[in-house]
Design a protein around this motif. Structure first.
Motif, short mmCIF file in Angstrom:
data_model
loop_
_atom_site.label_atom_id
_atom_site.label_comp_id
_atom_site.label_asym_id
_atom_site.label_seq_id
_atom_site.Cartn_x
_atom_site.Cartn_y
_atom_site.Cartn_z
N UNK A 11 0.84 -1.21 0.00
CA UNK A 11 0.00 0.00 0.00
C UNK A 11 0.87 1.26 0.00
N UNK A 12 1.94 1.26 0.81
CA UNK A 12 2.85 2.41 0.83
C UNK A 12 3.46 2.61 -0.55
N UNK A 13 3.90 1.53 -1.17
CA UNK A 13 4.50 1.65 -2.50
C UNK A 13 3.47 2.17 -3.51
N UNK A 14 2.25 1.67 -3.45
CA UNK A 14 1.20 2.14 -4.36
C UNK A 14 0.94 3.63 -4.15
N UNK A 15 0.93 4.08 -2.91
CA UNK A 15 0.70 5.50 -2.63
C UNK A 15 1.91 6.36 -3.02
N UNK A 16 3.12 5.79 -2.98
CA UNK A 16 4.28 6.52 -3.48
C UNK A 16 4.12 6.81 -4.98
N UNK A 17 3.50 5.89 -5.69
CA UNK A 17 3.22 6.13 -7.11
C UNK A 17 2.33 7.36 -7.27
N UNK A 18 1.33 7.47 -6.40
CA UNK A 18 0.40 8.60 -6.47
C UNK A 18 1.13 9.93 -6.30
N UNK A 19 2.16 9.98 -5.48
CA UNK A 19 2.86 11.23 -5.20
C UNK A 19 4.21 11.29 -5.90
N UNK A 20 4.38 10.49 -6.95
CA UNK A 20 5.66 10.47 -7.65
C UNK A 20 5.71 11.55 -8.73
N UNK A 21 6.91 11.89 -9.09
CA UNK A 21 7.16 12.86 -10.15
C UNK A 21 8.58 12.71 -10.63
N UNK A 22 9.02 13.58 -11.50
CA UNK A 22 10.38 13.56 -12.01
C UNK A 22 10.73 12.17 -12.54
N UNK A 56 16.53 14.64 2.68
CA UNK A 56 15.65 15.11 1.60
C UNK A 56 14.19 14.83 1.94
N UNK A 57 13.31 15.66 1.43
CA UNK A 57 11.88 15.46 1.67
C UNK A 57 11.27 14.50 0.65
N UNK A 58 12.09 14.03 -0.27
CA UNK A 58 11.62 13.05 -1.24
C UNK A 58 12.58 11.87 -1.25
N UNK A 59 12.16 10.80 -1.90
CA UNK A 59 13.00 9.62 -2.02
C UNK A 59 13.00 9.19 -3.48
N UNK A 60 13.90 8.29 -3.83
CA UNK A 60 14.00 7.82 -5.22
C UNK A 60 13.54 6.39 -5.31
N UNK A 61 12.49 6.16 -6.13
CA UNK A 61 12.04 4.80 -6.42
C UNK A 61 12.91 4.25 -7.54
N UNK A 62 13.35 3.02 -7.40
CA UNK A 62 14.08 2.37 -8.48
C UNK A 62 13.12 2.12 -9.64
N UNK A 63 13.65 1.78 -10.80
CA UNK A 63 12.79 1.48 -11.93
C UNK A 63 11.85 0.31 -11.59
N UNK A 64 12.40 -0.73 -10.98
CA UNK A 64 11.58 -1.87 -10.56
C UNK A 64 10.51 -1.42 -9.56
N UNK A 65 10.90 -0.58 -8.62
CA UNK A 65 9.95 -0.07 -7.63
C UNK A 65 8.86 0.77 -8.25
N UNK A 66 9.22 1.61 -9.23
CA UNK A 66 8.23 2.46 -9.89
C UNK A 66 7.22 1.60 -10.64
N UNK A 72 0.60 -1.85 -8.55
CA UNK A 72 -0.16 -1.94 -7.30
C UNK A 72 -1.20 -0.82 -7.20
N UNK A 73 -0.83 0.38 -7.65
CA UNK A 73 -1.77 1.49 -7.60
C UNK A 73 -2.99 1.18 -8.46
N UNK A 74 -2.75 0.71 -9.69
CA UNK A 74 -3.87 0.40 -10.58
C UNK A 74 -4.69 -0.77 -10.04
N UNK A 75 -4.03 -1.76 -9.47
CA UNK A 75 -4.73 -2.92 -8.91
C UNK A 75 -5.67 -2.51 -7.77
N UNK A 76 -5.18 -1.67 -6.87
CA UNK A 76 -5.95 -1.34 -5.67
C UNK A 76 -6.82 -0.09 -5.80
N UNK A 77 -6.46 0.83 -6.68
CA UNK A 77 -7.16 2.10 -6.74
C UNK A 77 -7.72 2.45 -8.12
N UNK A 78 -7.32 1.70 -9.15
CA UNK A 78 -7.76 2.01 -10.50
C UNK A 78 -9.23 1.67 -10.72
#
Length: 82
Positions: A11-22, A56-66, A72-78
């Motif tokens: 769930x945390x990883x899915x929500x990180x997708x929601x607030x991801x950028x760059x 830093x106030x942000x973190x870096x998701x790896x390509x695999x993590x992204x 996960x975001x689409x599975x649970x919230x799409x």
């Protein structure tokens, strides 16, 4: 309290997708951190984010993590496509 930490991590990883950028294809993306430090550390141990031990106030998701976060975001919230 006992709980399924793997489900929390998903769930945390899915929500990180929601607030991801760059987003940089092949290099992952940045996301705002603001979740439980223990969950963040577990995501790092699973290889889904880079080492979160900085100020830093942000973190870096790896390509695999992204990609996992997106799935996960689409599975649970799409919504189903019409």
């Amino acid at each position: 309290m006992n709980y399924d930490r793997d489900k929390v991590d998903e769930m945390v990883l899915a929500l990180l997708y929601l607030v991801s950028g760059d987003r940089k294809v092949g290099s992952g993306a940045r996301a705002w951190r603001g979740f439980d430090a223990n969950a963040i550390n577990r995501l790092h141990a699973k290889g889904w984010i880079d080492d979160p031990k900085n100020k830093a106030t942000s973190l870096h998701m790896t390509e695999e993590g992204f990609r996992k976060a997106e799935d996960l975001f689409l599975k649970h919230f799409g919504l189903p496509e019409k």
